[in-house]
Design a protein around this motif. Sequence first.
Motif, mmCIF file in Angstrom:
data_model
loop_
_atom_site.group_PDB
_atom_site.id
_atom_site.type_symbol
_atom_site.label_atom_id
_atom_site.label_comp_id
_atom_site.label_asym_id
_atom_site.label_seq_id
_atom_site.Cartn_x
_atom_site.Cartn_y
_atom_site.Cartn_z
ATOM 1 N N UNK A 97 32.218 12.292 9.854
ATOM 2 C CA UNK A 97 32.289 12.742 8.479
ATOM 3 C C UNK A 97 31.577 11.769 7.555
ATOM 4 N N UNK A 98 32.015 11.715 6.322
ATOM 5 C CA UNK A 98 31.431 10.827 5.318
ATOM 6 C C UNK A 98 31.376 9.384 5.822
ATOM 7 N N UNK A 99 30.209 8.757 5.702
ATOM 8 C CA UNK A 99 30.066 7.347 6.060
ATOM 9 C C UNK A 99 29.696 7.075 7.497
ATOM 10 N N UNK A 100 29.747 8.098 8.353
ATOM 11 C CA UNK A 100 29.242 7.953 9.728
ATOM 12 C C UNK A 100 27.772 8.343 9.697
ATOM 13 N N UNK A 101 26.921 7.465 10.211
ATOM 14 C CA UNK A 101 25.493 7.696 10.147
ATOM 15 C C UNK A 101 25.036 8.920 10.926
ATOM 16 N N UNK A 129 20.002 14.956 13.170
ATOM 17 C CA UNK A 129 21.138 14.607 12.331
ATOM 18 C C UNK A 129 22.461 14.517 13.056
ATOM 19 N N UNK A 130 22.436 14.373 14.375
ATOM 20 C CA UNK A 130 23.679 14.218 15.137
ATOM 21 C C UNK A 130 24.410 12.962 14.684
ATOM 22 N N UNK A 131 25.740 13.021 14.653
ATOM 23 C CA UNK A 131 26.537 11.867 14.232
ATOM 24 C C UNK A 131 26.300 10.677 15.156
ATOM 25 N N UNK A 132 26.212 9.489 14.554
ATOM 26 C CA UNK A 132 25.929 8.260 15.314
ATOM 27 C C UNK A 132 27.214 7.730 15.950
ATOM 28 N N UNK A 179 33.530 3.717 3.052
ATOM 29 C CA UNK A 179 32.577 2.728 2.551
ATOM 30 C C UNK A 179 31.310 2.675 3.398
ATOM 31 N N UNK A 180 31.169 3.604 4.326
ATOM 32 C CA UNK A 180 30.072 3.554 5.284
ATOM 33 C C UNK A 180 28.687 3.601 4.681
ATOM 34 N N UNK A 181 28.474 4.515 3.726
ATOM 35 C CA UNK A 181 27.145 4.629 3.111
ATOM 36 C C UNK A 181 26.762 3.348 2.387
ATOM 37 N N UNK A 185 18.984 5.627 12.024
ATOM 38 C CA UNK A 185 20.330 6.044 11.632
ATOM 39 C C UNK A 185 20.430 5.943 10.112
ATOM 40 N N UNK A 186 20.728 7.058 9.463
ATOM 41 C CA UNK A 186 20.765 7.087 8.006
ATOM 42 C C UNK A 186 22.129 7.548 7.496
ATOM 43 N N UNK A 187 22.385 7.248 6.237
ATOM 44 C CA UNK A 187 23.558 7.740 5.501
ATOM 45 C C UNK A 187 24.895 7.196 5.996
ATOM 46 N N UNK A 188 24.874 6.116 6.746
ATOM 47 C CA UNK A 188 26.149 5.555 7.173
ATOM 48 C C UNK A 188 26.022 4.593 8.331
ATOM 49 N N UNK A 189 27.173 4.184 8.855
ATOM 50 C CA UNK A 189 27.245 3.237 9.963
ATOM 51 C C UNK A 189 27.375 3.967 11.295
ATOM 52 N N UNK A 190 27.073 3.252 12.362
ATOM 53 C CA UNK A 190 27.203 3.788 13.711
ATOM 54 C C UNK A 190 28.520 3.346 14.339
ATOM 55 N N UNK A 191 29.081 4.203 15.186
ATOM 56 C CA UNK A 191 30.163 3.769 16.077
ATOM 57 C C UNK A 191 29.471 3.356 17.365
ATOM 58 N N UNK A 192 29.056 2.098 17.379
ATOM 59 C CA UNK A 192 28.179 1.572 18.430
ATOM 60 C C UNK A 192 28.881 0.436 19.150
#
Length: 373
Positions: free
Chosen positions: A110-114, A121-124, A155-157, A170-177
């Motif tokens: 969702x919001x803040x996930x890149x 545009x798959x979620x990161x 706060x991801x963005x 990866x744009x618009x947020x952070x990765x779950x990496x």
Amino acid sequence: MTKVITTNFFMSKLSNSGYTLPVFATASAVASLQYLQNSYQENQVIIDLIKPSELATINIEQIAKISDNQALAITRSNPGDNLDLTRDTPIWSIVTLTPHYETKLIIEGGEGIGKITNLDGKSAIYSYAQKLLEKNLLDNLKSPSIVEVKIILPEGKKLAQRTSNSAFGVIEGLSLLGTTGISQPLTSQKQLELYQQELAEKAKKFDNLVFCIGENGLDLAVKLGYNSEQLVKTANWLGSMLVKSSIEQVKSIILLGYHGKLIKLAGNIFHTHHHLADARLEILTAICANFNLPHGIIQQIFTAETTESAYQILLAFDRENKSNYTDQIYQFMANRIANNCEKYILKHSEHFVKISVILFDRNREIIAKGSSE
């Protein structure tokens, strides 16, 4: 046998280690699921880290039902002593639980996930995070259901603007990496010793190694065809790792990295963590001045937001003027990095190591290859 670790937001497995972001995302998702199934208790959940084979007890800050079959839980990131910008950032998970004749798990950012630009545009949410969520959610599911999970980083963005995520698509947020649940401080002496130990072991098998700062470099190196057994992760400890390579009698090293990171070595900065030194735009400005670029362009480089945007400024200047400054500048940079590294090694050790450099851009396209002159 699985080891059990208990933690709160301000303690860690060791005095200097914490957990990676996927662990806290999973903890909030599991808490939401348990709350919907009336099995949640004591404001905490137990998470199987998978790698390493340990259980971690993670505190949940807040939890509530949104509707009869939907709940929201919030936890906060604790990377231990790691200098990580996600420290204390809230992680939300909304879980929707629908009884069904067969179990189905749907995970989305969702919001803040890149979003990954080259994957439509798959979620990161990368492999380890996916496995962690699947394992722990399915282990806590009481009956066949459709489980829909949405991970939100409020706060991801904002935080992503302080990372090089966009450089890796990866744009618009952070990765779950990440590849493990334990967050080891990359600036700690213990972590450096682990990297040096790995280098020493690989130096026994190979005369030639490839140095990569992080996971993105390691991944690209494999895609470029390099033997994974010859890849060495250095994190930000490039100076120490270069000297160690000399001590271990390595003959040659390829430095493979994003231009916005390795540029620091062109300015003789050999520990690349931004908390210690960050003169990237200043170094690029000096190189541009060395090539006698127009004063206006040099000013734009100096005041650019990032090294990536500065690189784009140079490309645009070349297109407009039908010139070739960008290639020349980054070729010079690659050669200078190689030359500086060889000099640094000989300053601290007697064994010469041949250094080659490969720089890539935000699209993981190689923009320069260099060696000492």
